[in-house]
Design an enzyme around this catalytic site. Structure first.
Site, mmCIF file in Angstrom:
data_model
loop_
_atom_site.group_PDB
_atom_site.id
_atom_site.type_symbol
_atom_site.label_atom_id
_atom_site.label_comp_id
_atom_site.label_asym_id
_atom_site.label_seq_id
_atom_site.Cartn_x
_atom_site.Cartn_y
_atom_site.Cartn_z
ATOM 1 N N ASN A 12 -1.270 12.111 -4.027
ATOM 2 C CA ASN A 12 -1.929 12.269 -2.727
ATOM 3 C C ASN A 12 -2.675 13.606 -2.747
ATOM 4 O OD1 ASN A 12 -2.643 12.536 -0.052
ATOM 5 N ND2 ASN A 12 -0.538 12.687 0.725
ATOM 6 N N TRP A 13 -3.985 13.517 -2.885
ATOM 7 C CA TRP A 13 -4.779 14.751 -3.009
ATOM 8 C C TRP A 13 -4.989 15.432 -1.665
ATOM 9 C CZ3 TRP A 13 -9.313 12.927 -6.764
ATOM 10 C CH2 TRP A 13 -8.754 12.534 -7.987
ATOM 11 N N LYS A 14 -4.676 14.729 -0.583
ATOM 12 C CA LYS A 14 -4.878 15.274 0.778
ATOM 13 C C LYS A 14 -6.328 15.718 0.946
ATOM 14 C CE LYS A 14 0.027 16.215 0.947
ATOM 15 N NZ LYS A 14 1.142 17.037 1.446
ATOM 16 N N HIS A 98 1.734 8.915 6.771
ATOM 17 C CA HIS A 98 2.186 10.174 6.163
ATOM 18 C C HIS A 98 2.641 11.122 7.265
ATOM 19 C CE1 HIS A 98 2.050 14.038 4.124
ATOM 20 N NE2 HIS A 98 2.163 13.368 3.001
ATOM 21 N N GLU A 100 2.119 14.103 7.793
ATOM 22 C CA GLU A 100 1.043 14.944 8.362
ATOM 23 C C GLU A 100 0.243 14.146 9.389
ATOM 24 O OE1 GLU A 100 -0.537 16.174 4.582
ATOM 25 O OE2 GLU A 100 1.282 17.341 4.240
ATOM 26 N N GLU A 168 9.797 10.494 2.406
ATOM 27 C CA GLU A 168 9.319 11.866 2.241
ATOM 28 C C GLU A 168 9.936 12.744 3.333
ATOM 29 O OE1 GLU A 168 5.341 12.068 -0.020
ATOM 30 O OE2 GLU A 168 4.893 11.718 2.076
ATOM 31 N N GLY A 174 5.496 20.064 0.439
ATOM 32 C CA GLY A 174 4.718 21.285 0.273
ATOM 33 C C GLY A 174 5.526 22.565 0.353
ATOM 34 N N SER A 213 7.697 17.757 -2.796
ATOM 35 C CA SER A 213 7.885 18.764 -3.849
ATOM 36 C C SER A 213 8.353 18.150 -5.175
ATOM 37 C CB SER A 213 8.839 19.876 -3.381
ATOM 38 O OG SER A 213 8.264 20.585 -2.297
ATOM 39 N N GLY A 234 2.220 15.305 -3.992
ATOM 40 C CA GLY A 234 1.119 16.056 -3.379
ATOM 41 C C GLY A 234 0.619 17.134 -4.316
ATOM 42 N N GLY A 235 1.144 18.342 -4.135
ATOM 43 C CA GLY A 235 0.641 19.501 -4.864
ATOM 44 C C GLY A 235 0.515 19.303 -6.370
HETATM 45 P P1 PGA Z 1 4.126 17.721 -2.048
HETATM 46 O O1 PGA Z 1 3.505 16.617 -1.032
HETATM 47 O O2 PGA Z 1 4.362 17.038 -3.358
HETATM 48 O O3 PGA Z 1 3.046 18.772 -2.135
HETATM 49 O O4 PGA Z 1 5.370 18.212 -1.414
HETATM 50 C C1 PGA Z 1 4.003 15.304 -1.008
HETATM 51 C C2 PGA Z 1 3.262 14.496 0.010
HETATM 52 O O5 PGA Z 1 2.863 15.026 1.047
HETATM 53 O O6 PGA Z 1 3.042 13.285 -0.196
#
Ligand code: PGA
Length: 253
Positions: A12-14, A98, A100, A168, A174, A213, A234-235
């Site tokens: 997930n590149w956001k 998600h 967010e 998640e 993050g 993470s 994500g990251g």
């Molecule tokens: P993260 O994000 O790996 O940076 O914690 C995961 C996500 O939001 O899907």
């Protein structure tokens, strides 16, 4: 992971790598992913890069996902994107609900369920995200929250739907503080048990990904859990080497 479900590693590149840099990241992943060895690899770029990244990955084993969509097929919804538009841009998956989106953009369980149904009706494979906040975990409400989020979409799912669920925990996203393998497995097992109340076939067919993470150094432990069928990253998905190290962890020894 069990052998009956194909492992899925999704990046997930956001709101990052929207244009040329997204194509470069996709090209690097394609170049260095010599053999996915039965792992389903997915990248979710921002909308603006979807078509270009899809073109970059054309003919490869890597699939493309949207990060969100509107439930309606078309209409006066300024700023929104439909499932058909995601498909037209080359996506075969879409991340829905998600945390967010839920926390920052007011998405509700009912809205996520509506989007899930719309995605499936349009032939897009939804990755439905669920997870508790730290306050909810500390209050002992993890299962209540997560299972209610899953229950909201269960009616839209069928064993052959092609969907996935991503657990998640919000406190792990993050933050560099991942759930332990035991914490993830405990929740994943409860999610699968809930799905089994609808049908055992649905429970067996549903890949349940862990997200929060996930890094190369913790992926193997998380992915070795019987009910963890992959990862939503994500990251670490913004770096092709880290992302591919997580894909390699999904291969197993
Ligand atoms: P993260 O994000 O790996 O940076 O914690 C995961 C996500 O939001 O899907």
């Amino acid at each position: 992971m069990t052998s009956t479900r194909t492992p899925i590693i999704a990046g997930n590149w956001k709101m990052q790598h929207g244009g040329r840099s997204g194509c470069e990241l996709a090209a690097a992943i394609r170049r260095d992913l010599a053999d996915p060895r039965g792992v389903s690899v997915v990248v979710a770029p921002p909308f603006t890069a979807l078509a270009a990244v899809s073109a970059e990955l054309d003919g490869s084993a890597i699939s493309v996902a949207g990060q969100n969509m509107h439930a309606a097929g078309s209409g006066a919804f300024t700023g929104e994107i439909s499932a058909a538009m995601l498909k037209e841009a080359g996506a075969s998956w879409v991340i829905l609900g998600h945390s967010e989106r839920r926390q920052l953009f007011g998405e509700t369980d009912a809205g996520v369920a509506e989007k899930t149904g719309a995605a499936l009706a349009a032939g897009l494979r939804p990755i439905v995200c669920v997870g508790e906040t730290l306050a909810e975990r500390d209050a002992g409400r993890t299962f209540d929250v997560v299972l209610a989020q899953v229950a909201a979409v269960t009616a839209t799912l069928a064993p052959s739907a092609g969907h996935a669920i991503a657990y998640e925990p919000v406190w792990a996203i993050g933050t560099g503080r991942n759930a332990t393998a035991a914490q993830a497995e405990e929740v994943h097992a409860r999610i699968r048990a809930l799905l089994a109340e609808t049908s055992v076939a649905l429970a067996e067919a549903t890949p349940i990904l862990y997200g929060g993470s996930v890094k190369p150094d913790n992926a193997a432990a998380l992915l070795s859990c019987p009910n963890v069928d992959g990862a939503l990253v994500g990251g670490a998905s913004l770096d092709s080497r880290q992302f591919l190290a997580i894909v390699a962890a999904a291969h197993g020894p």
